[in-house]
Write a protein that holds these residues in place. Sequence first.
Motif, PDB file in Angstrom:
ATOM      1  N   THR A  42       3.120  26.819  15.593  1.00  0.00           N
ATOM      2  CA  THR A  42       3.840  28.036  15.192  1.00  0.00           C
ATOM      3  C   THR A  42       3.800  29.127  16.253  1.00  0.00           C
ATOM      4  OG1 THR A  42       1.846  28.864  14.094  1.00  0.00           O
ATOM      5  CG2 THR A  42       3.396  27.615  12.748  1.00  0.00           C
ATOM      6  N   MET A  43       3.122  28.872  17.359  1.00  0.00           N
ATOM      7  CA  MET A  43       2.939  29.911  18.363  1.00  0.00           C
ATOM      8  C   MET A  43       4.217  30.221  19.139  1.00  0.00           C
ATOM      9  SD  MET A  43       0.779  32.025  19.700  1.00  0.00           S
ATOM     10  CE  MET A  43       0.599  33.008  21.185  1.00  0.00           C
ATOM     11  N   ALA A  44       5.092  29.227  19.298  1.00  0.00           N
ATOM     12  CA  ALA A  44       6.289  29.428  20.120  1.00  0.00           C
ATOM     13  C   ALA A  44       7.134  30.593  19.619  1.00  0.00           C
ATOM     14  CB  ALA A  44       7.122  28.144  20.164  1.00  0.00           C
ATOM     15  N   GLY A  45       7.260  30.723  18.294  1.00  0.00           N
ATOM     16  CA  GLY A  45       8.057  31.810  17.744  1.00  0.00           C
ATOM     17  C   GLY A  45       7.489  33.177  18.057  1.00  0.00           C
ATOM     18  N   LEU A  46       6.177  33.258  18.252  1.00  0.00           N
ATOM     19  CA  LEU A  46       5.551  34.540  18.578  1.00  0.00           C
ATOM     20  C   LEU A  46       5.663  34.875  20.061  1.00  0.00           C
ATOM     21  CD1 LEU A  46       2.271  34.167  16.471  1.00  0.00           C
ATOM     22  CD2 LEU A  46       4.389  35.335  15.834  1.00  0.00           C
ATOM     23  N   LEU A  47       6.046  33.883  20.884  1.00  0.00           N
ATOM     24  CA  LEU A  47       6.117  34.112  22.320  1.00  0.00           C
ATOM     25  C   LEU A  47       7.491  34.571  22.787  1.00  0.00           C
ATOM     26  CD1 LEU A  47       4.132  31.001  23.645  1.00  0.00           C
ATOM     27  CD2 LEU A  47       3.338  33.370  23.522  1.00  0.00           C
ATOM     28  N   VAL A  48       8.532  34.362  21.971  1.00  0.00           N
ATOM     29  CA  VAL A  48       9.898  34.636  22.426  1.00  0.00           C
ATOM     30  C   VAL A  48      10.061  36.089  22.866  1.00  0.00           C
ATOM     31  CG1 VAL A  48      12.321  34.702  21.760  1.00  0.00           C
ATOM     32  CG2 VAL A  48      10.877  32.803  20.999  1.00  0.00           C
ATOM     33  N   GLY A  49       9.739  37.020  21.981  1.00  0.00           N
ATOM     34  CA  GLY A  49       9.891  38.432  22.311  1.00  0.00           C
ATOM     35  C   GLY A  49       9.007  38.895  23.454  1.00  0.00           C
ATOM     36  N   GLY A  63      13.487  29.229  24.862  1.00  0.00           N
ATOM     37  CA  GLY A  63      13.796  28.192  23.877  1.00  0.00           C
ATOM     38  C   GLY A  63      13.742  26.801  24.462  1.00  0.00           C
ATOM     39  N   LEU A  64      14.037  26.666  25.766  1.00  0.00           N
ATOM     40  CA  LEU A  64      13.957  25.361  26.411  1.00  0.00           C
ATOM     41  C   LEU A  64      12.522  24.847  26.421  1.00  0.00           C
ATOM     42  CD1 LEU A  64      15.212  23.060  28.057  1.00  0.00           C
ATOM     43  CD2 LEU A  64      14.823  24.439  30.124  1.00  0.00           C
ATOM     44  N   GLY A  65      11.562  25.735  26.695  1.00  0.00           N
ATOM     45  CA  GLY A  65      10.160  25.324  26.660  1.00  0.00           C
ATOM     46  C   GLY A  65       9.751  24.865  25.280  1.00  0.00           C
ATOM     47  N   ALA A  66      10.179  25.611  24.250  1.00  0.00           N
ATOM     48  CA  ALA A  66       9.885  25.204  22.879  1.00  0.00           C
ATOM     49  C   ALA A  66      10.582  23.901  22.535  1.00  0.00           C
ATOM     50  CB  ALA A  66      10.321  26.307  21.910  1.00  0.00           C
ATOM     51  N   SER A  67      11.783  23.709  23.077  1.00  0.00           N
ATOM     52  CA  SER A  67      12.535  22.480  22.819  1.00  0.00           C
ATOM     53  C   SER A  67      11.826  21.271  23.411  1.00  0.00           C
ATOM     54  CB  SER A  67      13.943  22.615  23.408  1.00  0.00           C
ATOM     55  OG  SER A  67      14.664  21.422  23.266  1.00  0.00           O
ATOM     56  N   VAL A  68      11.377  21.391  24.648  1.00  0.00           N
ATOM     57  CA  VAL A  68      10.645  20.290  25.285  1.00  0.00           C
ATOM     58  C   VAL A  68       9.383  19.968  24.493  1.00  0.00           C
ATOM     59  CG1 VAL A  68       9.342  19.637  27.352  1.00  0.00           C
ATOM     60  CG2 VAL A  68      11.572  20.741  27.571  1.00  0.00           C
ATOM     61  N   ASN A  69       8.703  21.006  24.015  1.00  0.00           N
ATOM     62  CA  ASN A  69       7.506  20.808  23.191  1.00  0.00           C
ATOM     63  C   ASN A  69       7.820  19.959  21.972  1.00  0.00           C
ATOM     64  OD1 ASN A  69       5.963  21.748  20.651  1.00  0.00           O
ATOM     65  ND2 ASN A  69       4.627  22.485  22.278  1.00  0.00           N
ATOM     66  N   MET A  70       8.872  20.312  21.249  1.00  0.00           N
ATOM     67  CA  MET A  70       9.199  19.604  20.006  1.00  0.00           C
ATOM     68  C   MET A  70       9.672  18.185  20.259  1.00  0.00           C
ATOM     69  SD  MET A  70      11.053  22.661  17.869  1.00  0.00           S
ATOM     70  CE  MET A  70      10.208  24.214  17.601  1.00  0.00           C
ATOM     71  N   VAL A  71      10.468  17.990  21.326  1.00  0.00           N
ATOM     72  CA  VAL A  71      10.967  16.653  21.624  1.00  0.00           C
ATOM     73  C   VAL A  71       9.816  15.722  22.019  1.00  0.00           C
ATOM     74  CG1 VAL A  71      12.397  15.311  23.206  1.00  0.00           C
ATOM     75  CG2 VAL A  71      13.281  17.430  22.227  1.00  0.00           C
ATOM     76  N   LEU A  72       8.923  16.198  22.881  1.00  0.00           N
ATOM     77  CA  LEU A  72       7.795  15.365  23.290  1.00  0.00           C
ATOM     78  C   LEU A  72       6.830  15.128  22.136  1.00  0.00           C
ATOM     79  CD1 LEU A  72       7.014  16.627  26.901  1.00  0.00           C
ATOM     80  CD2 LEU A  72       8.155  14.529  26.186  1.00  0.00           C
ATOM     81  N   TYR A  73       6.683  16.112  21.263  1.00  0.00           N
ATOM     82  CA  TYR A  73       5.889  15.923  20.044  1.00  0.00           C
ATOM     83  C   TYR A  73       6.428  14.721  19.270  1.00  0.00           C
ATOM     84  CZ  TYR A  73       3.810  17.170  15.490  1.00  0.00           C
ATOM     85  OH  TYR A  73       3.131  17.162  14.287  1.00  0.00           O
ATOM     86  N   GLY A  74       7.758  14.691  19.101  1.00  0.00           N
ATOM     87  CA  GLY A  74       8.356  13.600  18.344  1.00  0.00           C
ATOM     88  C   GLY A  74       8.278  12.271  19.052  1.00  0.00           C
ATOM     89  N   ALA A 391      17.754  22.634  18.230  1.00  0.00           N
ATOM     90  CA  ALA A 391      18.003  23.871  17.496  1.00  0.00           C
ATOM     91  C   ALA A 391      17.227  25.037  18.102  1.00  0.00           C
ATOM     92  CB  ALA A 391      17.633  23.691  16.028  1.00  0.00           C
ATOM     93  N   ALA A 392      16.002  24.774  18.564  1.00  0.00           N
ATOM     94  CA  ALA A 392      15.224  25.838  19.198  1.00  0.00           C
ATOM     95  C   ALA A 392      15.931  26.349  20.447  1.00  0.00           C
ATOM     96  CB  ALA A 392      13.829  25.324  19.546  1.00  0.00           C
ATOM     97  N   PHE A 393      16.474  25.418  21.233  1.00  0.00           N
ATOM     98  CA  PHE A 393      17.213  25.819  22.439  1.00  0.00           C
ATOM     99  C   PHE A 393      18.507  26.539  22.073  1.00  0.00           C
ATOM    100  CE2 PHE A 393      20.391  24.678  25.751  1.00  0.00           C
ATOM    101  CZ  PHE A 393      19.857  25.423  26.793  1.00  0.00           C
ATOM    102  N   ALA A 394      19.233  25.985  21.080  1.00  0.00           N
ATOM    103  CA  ALA A 394      20.500  26.586  20.664  1.00  0.00           C
ATOM    104  C   ALA A 394      20.298  27.986  20.101  1.00  0.00           C
ATOM    105  CB  ALA A 394      21.187  25.703  19.625  1.00  0.00           C
ATOM    106  N   GLY A 395      19.171  28.208  19.430  1.00  0.00           N
ATOM    107  CA  GLY A 395      18.896  29.535  18.891  1.00  0.00           C
ATOM    108  C   GLY A 395      18.767  30.574  19.980  1.00  0.00           C
ATOM    109  N   GLY A 396      18.079  30.213  21.063  1.00  0.00           N
ATOM    110  CA  GLY A 396      17.959  31.137  22.180  1.00  0.00           C
ATOM    111  C   GLY A 396      19.299  31.413  22.834  1.00  0.00           C
ATOM    112  N   VAL A 397      20.127  30.352  22.974  1.00  0.00           N
ATOM    113  CA  VAL A 397      21.455  30.525  23.562  1.00  0.00           C
ATOM    114  C   VAL A 397      22.310  31.438  22.681  1.00  0.00           C
ATOM    115  CG1 VAL A 397      23.595  29.322  24.167  1.00  0.00           C
ATOM    116  CG2 VAL A 397      21.379  28.318  24.779  1.00  0.00           C
ATOM    117  N   ALA A 398      22.254  31.225  21.359  1.00  0.00           N
ATOM    118  CA  ALA A 398      23.047  32.040  20.431  1.00  0.00           C
ATOM    119  C   ALA A 398      22.643  33.506  20.501  1.00  0.00           C
ATOM    120  CB  ALA A 398      22.883  31.512  19.005  1.00  0.00           C
ATOM    121  N   ARG A 399      21.353  33.761  20.582  1.00  0.00           N
ATOM    122  CA  ARG A 399      20.883  35.151  20.640  1.00  0.00           C
ATOM    123  C   ARG A 399      21.329  35.823  21.936  1.00  0.00           C
ATOM    124  NH1 ARG A 399      19.764  39.635  21.260  1.00  0.00           N
ATOM    125  NH2 ARG A 399      18.107  40.879  20.299  1.00  0.00           N
ATOM    126  N   ASP A 400      21.268  35.081  23.059  1.00  0.00           N
ATOM    127  CA  ASP A 400      21.715  35.648  24.327  1.00  0.00           C
ATOM    128  C   ASP A 400      23.219  35.899  24.332  1.00  0.00           C
ATOM    129  OD1 ASP A 400      19.164  35.662  25.390  1.00  0.00           O
ATOM    130  OD2 ASP A 400      19.364  33.688  26.324  1.00  0.00           O
TER     131      ASP A 400
END
Length: 432
Positions: A42-49, A63-74, A391-400
């Motif tokens: 859950t830490m990634a969400g606290l690091l964005v801001g 979001g790319l860093g969080a995305s790589v984390n989730m993909v490698l987790y899976g 989705a984590a990556f797309a969320g960052g792109v959408a916000r930007d």
Amino acid sequence: MVEIRFTGSPHERPPVRAQVHRAWLVAAVAAVAIVAAGAFTTMAGLLVGPLHREFGWPRSTIGLGASVNMVLYGLTAPFSAALMDRFGMRRVVGGALAAVAAGALCTTAMTEPWQFVLSWGVLVGTGCGSMATAFAATVADRWFARRRGLVTGVLTAAGVFGQFAFLPLLSWTVERYAWRAAAVTLVVVALVALPLVLLLLRDGPTDIGLRPYGAAEHTASASRERPAPVPGAARRTVRVCARSARTGPFWLLAGTFAICGASTNGVMWTHFTPAAHDHGMPATAASSLLAAIGVFNVAGTVASGWLTDRLDPRRLLAAYYALRGLTLLALPLLLTAEIGAPLVAFVVLFGLLDVATVPPTLALCRELYGEDSAIVFGWTGAAHQLGAGLAAFAGGVARDAFGSYDPLWLGTGALCGAGALLALLVARTRTA
């Protein structure tokens, strides 16, 4: 295990000697390791801001860093059981805890985006993936002949507990002492769990001359010979993936689980806190809402398991995805600076639905793929994390791009509607 011995005359009160089976200690140590891994997720969400403000990195980069984390987790999860068969649970889990501690520590000294991808994405992602549900299943299978379902459920819940128990603390630490202090807190959590794993975790009861909990003398699982390493387990994992990928139900299940990951880990655990902060809500308050979602996860998962035994799992999945989609579509209207009754209702409903998809998905894997079901479920779990990462990556792109997370909630809500339709298309015909 309780041992009762009678001595003396029949009229004397017999002495009773109770001894707890070592399996319960191993399960407790495994739970500590899984709780530690859950704290990292859950830490990634606290690091964005904070990372955006300090380094000026775009949210899409974070979001790319969080995305790589989730993909490698899976991707790590399907192989973790094979690695434990080959090298042993203690080595794999000990290495995983060392990896997540090193990854969190490296983030405190990073200055470039690629360093965040390497430390948080690669090290933390692979480490947490090695302590996923396959670890819980391995502990239950090796150490317990009875109560396996209970142990697996408790260890699975330990990961959720790690999420909602540490999230408010980490959020408060970020707000009070900055994000590096929160990262160091996670390092300490992993290093506290590490010696317990190295000293107390054993690969199986035969290592210390015991039988699994509840095993009778005559059962095969009671053998005192230590099982040999299984070097071909990883190849079997790949073969099962290749074989199941030639069947339609696999892709339908993988597709629905990818949507599940996108609409939970990908958007909620990564972007809910910064989205709420955009509306003026303090990060600690938003993190408390996420923690409450984690509490309702447990109740929702237990209830879903009870329903899965009684109802068509396809229809359950369709209902879960449809309801989840409606909650996400409504979320942009509910986010404000204050926590009101509508937002609390969202937290309760989303929490009940969040992990509820796991029991019916696992039931369909078991029904369709038999003895290979655990490995097939591991690969659907990889699809779950792939969806979460995208989705984590797309969320960052959408916000930007739009200056708001609203398109993210609307898009994932629509995806959940597609997931409901895909679930109904799964054929309940044995494929293997």
